[in-house]
Design a protein around this motif. Structure first.
Motif, PDB file in Angstrom:
ATOM      1  N   MET A   1     -52.205  73.824 -11.408  1.00 51.74           N
ATOM      2  CA  MET A   1     -53.099  74.248 -12.494  1.00 51.74           C
ATOM      3  C   MET A   1     -52.543  75.486 -13.206  1.00 51.74           C
ATOM      4  O   MET A   1     -51.787  76.262 -12.614  1.00 51.74           O
ATOM      5  CB  MET A   1     -54.504  74.513 -11.934  1.00 51.74           C
ATOM      6  N   ASN A   2     -52.933  75.606 -14.469  1.00 50.46           N
ATOM      7  CA  ASN A   2     -52.511  76.757 -15.269  1.00 50.46           C
ATOM      8  C   ASN A   2     -53.719  77.679 -15.484  1.00 50.46           C
ATOM      9  O   ASN A   2     -54.815  77.196 -15.798  1.00 50.46           O
ATOM     10  CB  ASN A   2     -51.971  76.292 -16.627  1.00 50.46           C
ATOM     11  N   LEU A   3     -53.479  78.966 -15.291  1.00 54.04           N
ATOM     12  CA  LEU A   3     -54.605  79.906 -15.332  1.00 54.04           C
ATOM     13  C   LEU A   3     -54.304  81.132 -16.188  1.00 54.04           C
ATOM     14  O   LEU A   3     -53.144  81.518 -16.345  1.00 54.04           O
ATOM     15  CB  LEU A   3     -54.912  80.397 -13.909  1.00 54.04           C
ATOM     16  N   THR A   4     -55.367  81.722 -16.720  1.00 67.10           N
ATOM     17  CA  THR A   4     -55.237  83.026 -17.381  1.00 67.10           C
ATOM     18  C   THR A   4     -55.878  84.049 -16.440  1.00 67.10           C
ATOM     19  O   THR A   4     -56.994  83.833 -15.968  1.00 67.10           O
ATOM     20  CB  THR A   4     -55.986  83.033 -18.731  1.00 67.10           C
ATOM     21  N   LEU A   5     -55.148  85.104 -16.147  1.00 70.18           N
ATOM     22  CA  LEU A   5     -55.678  86.153 -15.261  1.00 70.18           C
ATOM     23  C   LEU A   5     -55.926  87.421 -16.081  1.00 70.18           C
ATOM     24  O   LEU A   5     -55.062  87.844 -16.842  1.00 70.18           O
ATOM     25  CB  LEU A   5     -54.672  86.453 -14.142  1.00 70.18           C
ATOM     26  N   LYS A   6     -57.105  87.982 -15.898  1.00 72.72           N
ATOM     27  CA  LYS A   6     -57.405  89.294 -16.520  1.00 72.72           C
ATOM     28  C   LYS A   6     -57.436  90.284 -15.363  1.00 72.72           C
ATOM     29  O   LYS A   6     -58.359  90.236 -14.539  1.00 72.72           O
ATOM     30  CB  LYS A   6     -58.770  89.263 -17.212  1.00 72.72           C
ATOM     31  N   VAL A  20     -55.503  93.744 -18.243  1.00 75.65           N
ATOM     32  CA  VAL A  20     -54.319  93.158 -18.895  1.00 75.65           C
ATOM     33  C   VAL A  20     -54.322  91.648 -18.607  1.00 75.65           C
ATOM     34  O   VAL A  20     -54.630  91.227 -17.487  1.00 75.65           O
ATOM     35  CB  VAL A  20     -53.016  93.809 -18.356  1.00 75.65           C
ATOM     36  N   ASP A  21     -54.000  90.858 -19.633  1.00 74.20           N
ATOM     37  CA  ASP A  21     -53.984  89.393 -19.482  1.00 74.20           C
ATOM     38  C   ASP A  21     -52.615  88.893 -19.026  1.00 74.20           C
ATOM     39  O   ASP A  21     -51.581  89.366 -19.519  1.00 74.20           O
ATOM     40  CB  ASP A  21     -54.329  88.716 -20.816  1.00 74.20           C
ATOM     41  N   TYR A  22     -52.608  87.936 -18.092  1.00 68.44           N
ATOM     42  CA  TYR A  22     -51.373  87.285 -17.627  1.00 68.44           C
ATOM     43  C   TYR A  22     -51.614  85.781 -17.577  1.00 68.44           C
ATOM     44  O   TYR A  22     -52.742  85.327 -17.383  1.00 68.44           O
ATOM     45  CB  TYR A  22     -50.976  87.772 -16.231  1.00 68.44           C
ATOM     46  N   LYS A  23     -50.519  85.014 -17.711  1.00 63.58           N
ATOM     47  CA  LYS A  23     -50.608  83.552 -17.562  1.00 63.58           C
ATOM     48  C   LYS A  23     -49.819  83.160 -16.316  1.00 63.58           C
ATOM     49  O   LYS A  23     -48.706  83.664 -16.099  1.00 63.58           O
ATOM     50  CB  LYS A  23     -49.972  82.843 -18.766  1.00 63.58           C
ATOM     51  N   ILE A  62     -59.197  88.828   9.177  1.00 60.67           N
ATOM     52  CA  ILE A  62     -59.565  89.699  10.281  1.00 60.67           C
ATOM     53  C   ILE A  62     -59.401  91.186   9.952  1.00 60.67           C
ATOM     54  O   ILE A  62     -60.224  92.012  10.330  1.00 60.67           O
ATOM     55  CB  ILE A  62     -58.709  89.345  11.539  1.00 60.67           C
ATOM     56  N   CYS A  63     -58.362  91.526   9.202  1.00 57.92           N
ATOM     57  CA  CYS A  63     -58.036  92.953   9.057  1.00 57.92           C
ATOM     58  C   CYS A  63     -58.938  93.680   8.062  1.00 57.92           C
ATOM     59  O   CYS A  63     -59.131  94.880   8.173  1.00 57.92           O
ATOM     60  CB  CYS A  63     -56.578  93.128   8.681  1.00 57.92           C
ATOM     61  N   GLY A  64     -59.510  92.965   7.086  1.00 57.31           N
ATOM     62  CA  GLY A  64     -60.394  93.604   6.106  1.00 57.31           C
ATOM     63  C   GLY A  64     -59.664  94.371   5.018  1.00 57.31           C
ATOM     64  O   GLY A  64     -60.268  95.179   4.316  1.00 57.31           O
ATOM     65  N   MET A  65     -58.370  94.124   4.859  1.00 55.57           N
ATOM     66  CA  MET A  65     -57.612  94.871   3.849  1.00 55.57           C
ATOM     67  C   MET A  65     -57.795  94.337   2.425  1.00 55.57           C
ATOM     68  O   MET A  65     -57.911  95.101   1.481  1.00 55.57           O
ATOM     69  CB  MET A  65     -56.112  94.858   4.199  1.00 55.57           C
ATOM     70  N   CYS A  66     -57.762  93.005   2.261  1.00 48.02           N
ATOM     71  CA  CYS A  66     -57.796  92.461   0.880  1.00 48.02           C
ATOM     72  C   CYS A  66     -59.150  92.775   0.246  1.00 48.02           C
ATOM     73  O   CYS A  66     -60.177  92.609   0.887  1.00 48.02           O
ATOM     74  CB  CYS A  66     -57.474  90.974   0.858  1.00 48.02           C
ATOM     75  N   SER A  67     -59.108  93.226  -0.974  1.00 49.15           N
ATOM     76  CA  SER A  67     -60.319  93.862  -1.496  1.00 49.15           C
ATOM     77  C   SER A  67     -60.605  93.579  -2.966  1.00 49.15           C
ATOM     78  O   SER A  67     -61.074  94.440  -3.674  1.00 49.15           O
ATOM     79  CB  SER A  67     -60.183  95.370  -1.327  1.00 49.15           C
ATOM     80  N   MET A  68     -60.305  92.431  -3.446  1.00 49.24           N
ATOM     81  CA  MET A  68     -60.468  92.224  -4.894  1.00 49.24           C
ATOM     82  C   MET A  68     -61.874  91.783  -5.278  1.00 49.24           C
ATOM     83  O   MET A  68     -62.563  91.141  -4.503  1.00 49.24           O
ATOM     84  CB  MET A  68     -59.476  91.159  -5.367  1.00 49.24           C
ATOM     85  N   TYR A  69     -62.244  92.119  -6.499  1.00 48.45           N
ATOM     86  CA  TYR A  69     -63.515  91.697  -7.090  1.00 48.45           C
ATOM     87  C   TYR A  69     -63.182  90.608  -8.094  1.00 48.45           C
ATOM     88  O   TYR A  69     -62.630  90.868  -9.160  1.00 48.45           O
ATOM     89  CB  TYR A  69     -64.183  92.896  -7.763  1.00 48.45           C
ATOM     90  N   ILE A  70     -63.430  89.354  -7.718  1.00 51.33           N
ATOM     91  CA  ILE A  70     -62.938  88.209  -8.475  1.00 51.33           C
ATOM     92  C   ILE A  70     -64.079  87.492  -9.196  1.00 51.33           C
ATOM     93  O   ILE A  70     -65.039  87.058  -8.549  1.00 51.33           O
ATOM     94  CB  ILE A  70     -62.199  87.235  -7.518  1.00 51.33           C
ATOM     95  N   ASN A  71     -63.957  87.387 -10.496  1.00 53.88           N
ATOM     96  CA  ASN A  71     -64.999  86.766 -11.335  1.00 53.88           C
ATOM     97  C   ASN A  71     -66.392  87.315 -11.013  1.00 53.88           C
ATOM     98  O   ASN A  71     -67.359  86.560 -10.900  1.00 53.88           O
ATOM     99  CB  ASN A  71     -64.984  85.239 -11.187  1.00 53.88           C
ATOM    100  N   GLY A  94     -57.039  75.726 -16.310  1.00 50.84           N
ATOM    101  CA  GLY A  94     -57.464  76.318 -17.585  1.00 50.84           C
ATOM    102  C   GLY A  94     -58.441  77.475 -17.426  1.00 50.84           C
ATOM    103  O   GLY A  94     -58.819  78.112 -18.410  1.00 50.84           O
ATOM    104  N   ASP A  95     -58.871  77.762 -16.196  1.00 52.12           N
ATOM    105  CA  ASP A  95     -59.831  78.851 -15.966  1.00 52.12           C
ATOM    106  C   ASP A  95     -59.234  80.222 -16.328  1.00 52.12           C
ATOM    107  O   ASP A  95     -58.021  80.430 -16.223  1.00 52.12           O
ATOM    108  CB  ASP A  95     -60.219  78.913 -14.476  1.00 52.12           C
ATOM    109  N   THR A  96     -60.140  81.126 -16.726  1.00 53.42           N
ATOM    110  CA  THR A  96     -59.768  82.534 -16.860  1.00 53.42           C
ATOM    111  C   THR A  96     -60.398  83.272 -15.676  1.00 53.42           C
ATOM    112  O   THR A  96     -61.611  83.155 -15.458  1.00 53.42           O
ATOM    113  CB  THR A  96     -60.283  83.117 -18.185  1.00 53.42           C
ATOM    114  N   ILE A  97     -59.579  83.964 -14.905  1.00 55.65           N
ATOM    115  CA  ILE A  97     -60.097  84.657 -13.715  1.00 55.65           C
ATOM    116  C   ILE A  97     -59.994  86.172 -13.924  1.00 55.65           C
ATOM    117  O   ILE A  97     -58.912  86.685 -14.234  1.00 55.65           O
ATOM    118  CB  ILE A  97     -59.312  84.247 -12.443  1.00 55.65           C
ATOM    119  N   THR A  98     -61.127  86.847 -13.762  1.00 54.02           N
ATOM    120  CA  THR A  98     -61.139  88.310 -13.895  1.00 54.02           C
ATOM    121  C   THR A  98     -60.961  88.929 -12.513  1.00 54.02           C
ATOM    122  O   THR A  98     -61.702  88.596 -11.585  1.00 54.02           O
ATOM    123  CB  THR A  98     -62.476  88.774 -14.513  1.00 54.02           C
TER     124      THR A  98
END
Lengths: 246, 225
Positions: A1-6, A20-23, A62-71, A94-98
Motif C-alpha cells: 500500500m501507498n501512504l502519506t505520513l504527516k 512534515v508530509d512524507y510519502k 514489553i519494554c514500553g519504549m515506543c510512544s507515538m500518537y497515531i491518528n 491511500g491513507d494519510t496517517i498523522t
C-alpha cells in the motif's frame, strides 16, 4: 500500500517543531508500524535527509519504549497493544496517517517523536519499591499467605510497562493510571503494606511536582492502556491517600 | 489533612464532596418543585417553611452558596491547571475513540449550568432576598394573592416561553453534566470495583429523571396557565 505520513519533526528540545508530509510506497500489510517507519527512514537516509527519531527497543510489547500518537490515539487505532504491535493491516491503501509524539508538559520532546519520560522514573523512585533485606536471609515469599484475588489484582497492576500512553491520551495529561497501578501493586500485598502510607504520599507528591494534570475520570487511559490497567487502580490510590491522610 | 486537600487527589475529593452536596440539594429541590404540580397548597406551605425557617435560611443556605461557588471556582482552577499540564496540543486527537463527550466537556456543560444559575438567581433568589432581607417582609404573602405567594410567582415566571426554553436547554446540559459527574464523584471517592455497575445504573437514572422532571414541571406550568 501507498501512504502519506504527516510526522512531527523537531530538531531538539529547544527548537520549534512542525508537521512534515512524507510519502511511502509498497508497504506490506504484514509489516508492523515500526517496520513501516524503518522503511521511511531508509528512504530518508538514501536521499540524504535526517531520519525520523522515534523510541523503540524490544518490539514485542514489553519494554514500553515506543510512544507515538497515531491518528489521534496513543499507540494507534487498535486496543491492548503498543506501537510495535500495531500492524499496517489496520490501515488502507491511500491513507494519510498523522504521527505525533506523546504530548504532556511533563513529557518534553527531545527530538521528533522521542519524549523524555524520566518523570515516571522519578515517581517510581519516590516510593515504587519495597525495602527488603536481600543479604541472603530473605524469607521465601510463598511462606506468606496471600488471597488469590489480591494476588491476581496485584499482578494485573504490575503489568503496567510505564509507557505513558495514559498520560498522552488523557485530556488533562494526568498520570494517575500509572501511579495508581504502581501504588496498587504493592498496597494489595502484605510485603507492600508496611510502607503503604509513605509510598502513596510520596508518589502522589512527586506526581504533582512533575506537573501532571488532575484526573477527571474520563476513562480514556483505561481504553488506550496497552496492558488494560483498570481505573479501579486509581480508585484504590484515592482510598490509600485518604487513609494515609487521616 | 490540609496537605491532602492541596494534592491533586485531595482536590478531586473536594470536587466530589461538593458534588454530593449539590446532588442532594438538587434532589430535595426537585421534590419540593414536584409538589407544585400535585398540590399548590402543600407547595406553598413547604416553600414558606424553607423560606422562613432560621436553620434553612441562616445555616443551610450559606453552606449551599459556598458549595455552589466552591464547585464552580475549583472546576475552573482544575481546568486551568490541566490545560497547563497539556503542553502542546495534538494536531489530530480522536477523543471520541476512548471517552464520552460528557466526560470530555464537563467544563462546557458546567459553564452552561453556571449561566443558568445566574438566570435562576435573577428570577427567584434575588427577588426573594430583596423581599425578605431588604424590605423586611417575611409574611410570604403579596397583594392580590390569597394565601402564600410562592405558587403564583412560580406560575408567573413560567408563563414566558423564552424562559421555559432557556430552562429546558439548561436542564439538557445538567443531564449531560450529571451523566459523567455522578459516577465520577464516586470514583474520586475511591468506590470499589464491585459497586461500579450499580453506581452506573443509579447515576444514569438520577441524571435523566431529575433534569427531565424539572423540564416536565416547567412545561406543565407553561401549558396549564
Amino acid at each position: 500500500m501507498n501512504l502519506t505520513l504527516k510526522i512531527w519533526r523537531q530538531k531538539d528540545s529547544s527548537s520549534k517543531g512542525q508537521m512534515v508530509d512524507y510519502k511511502v510506497t509498497d508497504i506490506s500489510e504484514h509489516m508492523s508500524f515500526l517496520e513501516m517507519m524503518d522503511v521511511l527512514n531508509e528512504q530518508l537516509v538514501n536521499t540524504g535527509e535526517e531520519p525520523v527519531a522515534f523510541d523503540h527497543d524490544c518490539r514485542e510489547g514489553i519494554c514500553g519504549m515506543c510512544s507515538m500518537y497515531i491518528n489521534g490515539e496513543a499507540h494507534g487505532p487498535d486496543r491492548g497493544i503498543t506501537t510495535c504491535q500495531l500492524h499496517m493491516r489496520m490501515f488502507k491503501d491511500g491513507d494519510t496517517i498523522t504521527i505525533e509524539p506523546f504530548r504532556a508538559a511533563a513529557f518534553p520532546v527531545i527530538k521528533d517523536l522521542v519524549v523524555d519520560r524520566t518523570s515516571f522514573e522519578r515517581i517510581q523512585q519516590a516510593g515504587g519499591f519495597i525495602s527488603v533485606n536481600t543479604s541472603g536471609n530473605t524469607q521465601d515469599a510463598n511462606s506468606i499467605p496471600i488471597s488469590k484475588i489480591a494476588a491476581d489484582e496485584a499482578m494485573d497492576a504490575a503489568t503496567c510497562i510505564g509507557c505513558g500512553a495514559c498520560v498522552a491520551t488523557c485530556k488533562n495529561s494526568s498520570a494517575m493510571l500509572f501511579v495508581g497501578a504502581k501504588v496498587s501493586q504493592y498496597a494489595l500485598l502484605p510485603q507492600g503494606r508496611v510502607e503503604a502510607t509513605e509510598r502513596v504520599q510520596n508518589m502522589v507528591a512527586q506526581m504533582d511536582l512533575e506537573g501532571f494534570g488532575n484526573c477527571t475520570n474520563t476513562g480514556a487511559c483505561e481504553v488506550e492502556c496497552p496492558k488494560g490497567i483498570s481505573l479501579d487502580n486509581i480508585a484504590r490510590m484515592n482510598r490509600e491517600l485518604m487513609k494515609a491522610s487521616v | 489533612m490540609s496537605g491532602f486537600f492541596k494534592s491533586s487527589i485531595g482536590r478531586k475529593v473536594a470536587m466530589a464532596l461538593s458534588a454530593f452536596f449539590l446532588m442532594f440539594f438538587l434532589l430535595q429541590h426537585f421534590a419540593i418543585n414536584m409538589l407544585s404540580v400535585f398540590s399548590p397548597d402543600t407547595f406553598n406551605e413547604v416553600s414558606h417553611f424553607m423560606g422562613t425557617n432560621p436553620l434553612v435560611q441562616f445555616a443551610l443556605q450559606p453552606v449551599l452558596i459556598f458549595g455552589v461557588v466552591f464547585h464552580f471556582i475549583m472546576g475552573f482552577i482544575l481546568e486551568l491547571k490541566n490545560k497547563k499540564a497539556n503542553g502542546v496540543n495534538y494536531a489530530k486527537n480522536n477523543g471520541a475513540a476512548n471517552s464520552s463527550w460528557m466526560s470530555r466537556n464537563m467544563i462546557w456543560s458546567g459553564v452552561a449550568i453556571l449561566a443558568f444559575v445566574v438566570l435562576h438567581f435573577i428570577d427567584f433568589w434575588f427577588p426573594e432576598i430583596n423581599t425578605k432581607f431588604i424590605q423586611g417582609d417575611w409574611s410570604g404573602t403579596m397583594d392580590g394573592v390569597e394565601g402564600f405567594r410562592y405558587y403564583e410567582e412560580l406560575v408567573h415566571k413560567f408563563s414566558n416561553p423564552a424562559r421555559v426554553v432557556a430552562y429546558v436547554i439548561a436542564f439538557v446540559f445538567l443531564a449531560l453534566h450529571l451523566m459523567h459527574g455522578f459516577t465520577s464523584a464516586f470514583q474520586s471517592m475511591g468506590s470499589t470495583a464491585g459497586r461500579k455497575q450499580t453506581l452506573q445504573n443509579i447515576g444514569k437514572a438520577y441524571s435523566i429523571i431529575i433534569p427531565l422532571g424539572f423540564v416536565v414541571i416547567a412545561l406543565y406550568h407553561f401549558f396549564n396557565h
